[in-house]
Write a protein that holds these residues in place. Structure first.
Motif, PDB file in Angstrom:
ATOM      1  N   VAL A 165      -0.834   9.068 -15.654  1.00 48.47           N
ATOM      2  CA  VAL A 165      -0.330   8.324 -14.489  1.00 48.47           C
ATOM      3  C   VAL A 165      -1.474   8.061 -13.517  1.00 48.47           C
ATOM      4  O   VAL A 165      -1.615   6.954 -12.980  1.00 48.47           O
ATOM      5  N   GLY A 166      -2.320   9.064 -13.315  1.00 45.10           N
ATOM      6  CA  GLY A 166      -3.467   8.895 -12.429  1.00 45.10           C
ATOM      7  C   GLY A 166      -4.436   7.842 -12.920  1.00 45.10           C
ATOM      8  O   GLY A 166      -5.003   7.079 -12.122  1.00 45.10           O
ATOM      9  N   LEU A 167      -4.621   7.764 -14.233  1.00 43.55           N
ATOM     10  CA  LEU A 167      -5.510   6.749 -14.805  1.00 43.55           C
ATOM     11  C   LEU A 167      -4.990   5.341 -14.545  1.00 43.55           C
ATOM     12  O   LEU A 167      -5.760   4.379 -14.497  1.00 43.55           O
ATOM     13  N   GLY A 168      -3.673   5.216 -14.372  1.00 38.87           N
ATOM     14  CA  GLY A 168      -3.073   3.910 -14.097  1.00 38.87           C
ATOM     15  C   GLY A 168      -3.593   3.287 -12.820  1.00 38.87           C
ATOM     16  O   GLY A 168      -3.648   2.051 -12.691  1.00 38.87           O
ATOM     17  N   PHE A 169      -4.000   4.111 -11.846  1.00 40.16           N
ATOM     18  CA  PHE A 169      -4.515   3.597 -10.576  1.00 40.16           C
ATOM     19  C   PHE A 169      -5.895   2.953 -10.725  1.00 40.16           C
ATOM     20  O   PHE A 169      -6.366   2.271  -9.815  1.00 40.16           O
ATOM     21  N   SER A 212      -1.093  -0.243  -7.408  1.00 38.14           N
ATOM     22  CA  SER A 212      -2.483  -0.481  -7.018  1.00 38.14           C
ATOM     23  C   SER A 212      -2.809  -1.970  -6.963  1.00 38.14           C
ATOM     24  O   SER A 212      -3.676  -2.396  -6.195  1.00 38.14           O
ATOM     25  N   ASP A 213      -2.081  -2.764  -7.753  1.00 35.35           N
ATOM     26  CA  ASP A 213      -2.304  -4.211  -7.752  1.00 35.35           C
ATOM     27  C   ASP A 213      -1.681  -4.872  -6.516  1.00 35.35           C
ATOM     28  O   ASP A 213      -2.251  -5.802  -5.941  1.00 35.35           O
ATOM     29  N   LEU A 214      -0.527  -4.356  -6.091  1.00 35.92           N
ATOM     30  CA  LEU A 214       0.173  -4.915  -4.933  1.00 35.92           C
ATOM     31  C   LEU A 214      -0.456  -4.500  -3.606  1.00 35.92           C
ATOM     32  O   LEU A 214      -0.357  -5.211  -2.610  1.00 35.92           O
ATOM     33  N   LEU A 215      -1.117  -3.335  -3.584  1.00 36.32           N
ATOM     34  CA  LEU A 215      -1.740  -2.825  -2.358  1.00 36.32           C
ATOM     35  C   LEU A 215      -3.227  -2.543  -2.595  1.00 36.32           C
ATOM     36  O   LEU A 215      -3.672  -1.391  -2.614  1.00 36.32           O
ATOM     37  N   PRO A 216      -4.019  -3.594  -2.773  1.00 37.51           N
ATOM     38  CA  PRO A 216      -5.442  -3.414  -3.099  1.00 37.51           C
ATOM     39  C   PRO A 216      -6.271  -2.828  -1.950  1.00 37.51           C
ATOM     40  O   PRO A 216      -7.407  -2.397  -2.168  1.00 37.51           O
ATOM     41  N   GLN A 217      -5.727  -2.799  -0.734  1.00 41.09           N
ATOM     42  CA  GLN A 217      -6.489  -2.296   0.409  1.00 41.09           C
ATOM     43  C   GLN A 217      -6.785  -0.794   0.314  1.00 41.09           C
ATOM     44  O   GLN A 217      -7.632  -0.271   1.035  1.00 41.09           O
ATOM     45  N   PHE A 218      -6.068  -0.102  -0.574  1.00 44.86           N
ATOM     46  CA  PHE A 218      -6.307   1.335  -0.761  1.00 44.86           C
ATOM     47  C   PHE A 218      -7.164   1.619  -1.996  1.00 44.86           C
ATOM     48  O   PHE A 218      -7.044   2.669  -2.623  1.00 44.86           O
ATOM     49  N   ASP A 219      -8.019   0.678  -2.314  1.00 43.65           N
ATOM     50  CA  ASP A 219      -8.831   0.775  -3.532  1.00 43.65           C
ATOM     51  C   ASP A 219      -9.690   2.036  -3.570  1.00 43.65           C
ATOM     52  O   ASP A 219      -9.867   2.649  -4.629  1.00 43.65           O
ATOM     53  N   ALA A 220     -10.215   2.454  -2.417  1.00 43.23           N
ATOM     54  CA  ALA A 220     -11.052   3.659  -2.364  1.00 43.23           C
ATOM     55  C   ALA A 220     -10.252   4.903  -2.761  1.00 43.23           C
ATOM     56  O   ALA A 220     -10.757   5.783  -3.470  1.00 43.23           O
ATOM     57  N   VAL A 221      -8.990   4.947  -2.355  1.00 44.69           N
ATOM     58  CA  VAL A 221      -8.115   6.070  -2.703  1.00 44.69           C
ATOM     59  C   VAL A 221      -7.823   6.056  -4.198  1.00 44.69           C
ATOM     60  O   VAL A 221      -7.825   7.104  -4.859  1.00 44.69           O
ATOM     61  N   TYR A 222      -7.569   4.859  -4.727  1.00 40.51           N
ATOM     62  CA  TYR A 222      -7.271   4.730  -6.162  1.00 40.51           C
ATOM     63  C   TYR A 222      -8.444   5.206  -7.011  1.00 40.51           C
ATOM     64  O   TYR A 222      -8.254   5.831  -8.063  1.00 40.51           O
ATOM     65  N   VAL A 249     -10.593   7.507  -6.258  1.00 40.95           N
ATOM     66  CA  VAL A 249     -10.614   8.975  -6.214  1.00 40.95           C
ATOM     67  C   VAL A 249      -9.573   9.543  -7.176  1.00 40.95           C
ATOM     68  O   VAL A 249      -9.848  10.480  -7.938  1.00 40.95           O
ATOM     69  N   ILE A 250      -8.374   8.978  -7.138  1.00 36.66           N
ATOM     70  CA  ILE A 250      -7.297   9.432  -8.040  1.00 36.66           C
ATOM     71  C   ILE A 250      -7.709   9.254  -9.492  1.00 36.66           C
ATOM     72  O   ILE A 250      -7.495  10.134 -10.332  1.00 36.66           O
ATOM     73  N   PHE A 251      -8.323   8.117  -9.804  1.00 37.54           N
ATOM     74  CA  PHE A 251      -8.764   7.816 -11.168  1.00 37.54           C
ATOM     75  C   PHE A 251      -9.813   8.837 -11.635  1.00 37.54           C
ATOM     76  O   PHE A 251      -9.758   9.328 -12.767  1.00 37.54           O
ATOM     77  N   SER A 252     -10.745   9.180 -10.746  1.00 39.72           N
ATOM     78  CA  SER A 252     -11.796  10.155 -11.099  1.00 39.72           C
ATOM     79  C   SER A 252     -11.204  11.540 -11.346  1.00 39.72           C
ATOM     80  O   SER A 252     -11.600  12.233 -12.295  1.00 39.72           O
ATOM     81  N   ILE A 253     -10.250  11.939 -10.506  1.00 43.58           N
ATOM     82  CA  ILE A 253      -9.592  13.237 -10.676  1.00 43.58           C
ATOM     83  C   ILE A 253      -8.823  13.272 -11.998  1.00 43.58           C
ATOM     84  O   ILE A 253      -8.853  14.263 -12.730  1.00 43.58           O
ATOM     85  N   ALA A 254      -8.134  12.161 -12.300  1.00 47.68           N
ATOM     86  CA  ALA A 254      -7.342  12.074 -13.533  1.00 47.68           C
ATOM     87  C   ALA A 254      -8.235  12.207 -14.765  1.00 47.68           C
ATOM     88  O   ALA A 254      -7.865  12.862 -15.750  1.00 47.68           O
TER      89      ALA A 254
END
Length: 304
Positions: A56-60, A238-248, A250-255
């Protein structure tokens, strides 16, 4: 230090950047072989949960347009490989007089997504515990080999990131090993492999239903991997709210790092005894099907 703390410390070590996917698997297997895996730890249960959260985290980290393109490009290969593998598995089982139930589970695991597919199809055909165990052991062994072998072959053939990602998603059984091999190959390969692999995993549902009729079982219990739908939701979010790309990011790296811990847990569930228990016949069938799918899908990607 008792084995409980050795196991925990090794698992935490897998959260560091110094431990790669193959090393994590080896560490887990080494602890399992030396009897250092605490019995009170429900390793398989934790592996399933952590794997679901990681995916799920990789999805971001995957863009919607990329996901749609990868899935569209690989749809023909997915459908062809699934039904070809199931048909060949049944044919080979009949020709060599292999156990029908075990052979079908090995075929399903090879066709779709390894242990998850076996777990989903088993209740649909009312499989015996022994058949399930043999099929899972076979898939675990081949998965472990794939994690090491596929990146080596990919580099030897000079495959690009996209091609390797698609090949890994089709030819490697379990999602964890697909992600492990692809992440070792490169960032783009990881995204392509994860997306296509989860598209392939959705076929668990129709295959389980078809299996019910093939084996004329009255059971209708199907284990649906719901995390796939949350994975899709993460891509959409993540596609609908691209303004949080920096957070995504981080989530992707943790995943990605959690996925390495998953491989450590998978390795700790493999033992020499399990490899021996798999026996010759399921392993022979598993290897034949795996070689067919690997070679066939690679030729498809390179020349079609």
């Amino acid at each position: 230090m008792n084995k409980k703390w050795v196991f925990i410390a090794t698992g935490l070590l897998c959260l560091t950047p110094w431990v790669t996917s193959p090393i994590a698997l080896i560490l887990g297997f080494a602890l399992s072989t030396s009897g250092m895996v605490p019995k009170e730890f429900a390793v398989e249960k934790w592996t399933k949960k952590l794997l679901a959260y990681s995916i799920v985290g990789l999805g971001f980290g995957i863009h919607l347009q990329e996901a749609l393109q990868v899935t569209g490009d690989g749809l023909g290969l997915i459908v062809t490989s699934i039904f070809f593998t199931l048909a060949m598995g049944m044919l080979l089982a009949k020709l060599f007089n292999f156990d029908k139930e075990t052979s079908y589970l090995v075929s399903a695991g090879t066709a779709i997504c390894g242990g998850s597919a076996i777990a989903a199809v088993a209740p649909a055909i009312r499989a015996k515990d022994q058949s399930i165990g043999l099929a899972l052991a076979t898939v675990f062994v081949l998965n472990s080999i794939a994690l090491f072998v596929f990146p080596v072959i990919g580099h030897a053939l000079n495959l690009d990131q996209n091609t390797f990602g698609m090949w890994a998603a089709i030819a490697i059984h379990d999602t964890s090993s697909v992600v492990g091999a692809a992440s070792a190959y490169g960032e783009e390969a990881l995204k392509v492999a994860t997306t296509l692999k989860l598209s392939r995993a959705l076929w668990i549902i129709p295959v389980a239903l078809i299996s019910t009729f093939i084996f004329r079982s009255g059971s209708r219990k199907i284990s649906i991997p719901y995390f796939i739908f949350f994975y899709c939701a993460a891509i959409l979010f993540s596609d609908l709210l691209p303004q949080f790309d920096a957070v995504y990011n981080v989530i992707f790296s943790i995943a990605k790092q959690l996925m390495i811990v998953c491989l450590f847990l998978i390795g700790s569930a493999i033992s020499v005894e399990k490899i021996r228990t798999a026996g010759a016949k399921p392993m022979i069938l598993g290897v034949i099907l795996w070689v067919m799918v690997s070679v066939g899908s690679l030729l498809w990607l390179l020349y079609l």
